[in-house]
Enzyme design. Structure first.
Site: not given
Length: 89
Positions: A18, A36
């Protein structure tokens, strides 16, 4: 200008995916978000020039620790008012 939705499969959680995606997207001037999912995948919605979206994918694929085994992709309509890229939790 394009907008695409991806779900990445592989070693993509717990490896900095990320933050890496966020940093690359910001550097390339892309907008959208990364998050996620509970099944161990990561979803990304990204918007910008196609060349820069392709560059994001290339850099993610070559990033240290990240191992993308495959991804699913869907074309979306461009959002004219989107101005930033975000990390969602």
């Amino acid at each position: 200008m394009i907008r695409r939705y991806y779900i990445f499969h592989g070693r993509v959680q717990g490896v900095g995916f990320r933050i890496t995606c966020y940093q690359i997207a910001m550097r390339l001037g892309l907008t959208g978000w990364v998050r996620n999912l509970s099944d161990g995948t990561v979803e990304v919605c990204v918007q910008g020039e196609e060349l820069f979206v392709q560059r994001l994918l290339l850099e993610l694929n070559n990033a240290r620790f990240i191992k993308i085994e495959r991804f699913d992709m869907k074309e979306l309509c461009v959002l004219q008012d989107e101005k930033s890229f975000e990390m969602k939790y």
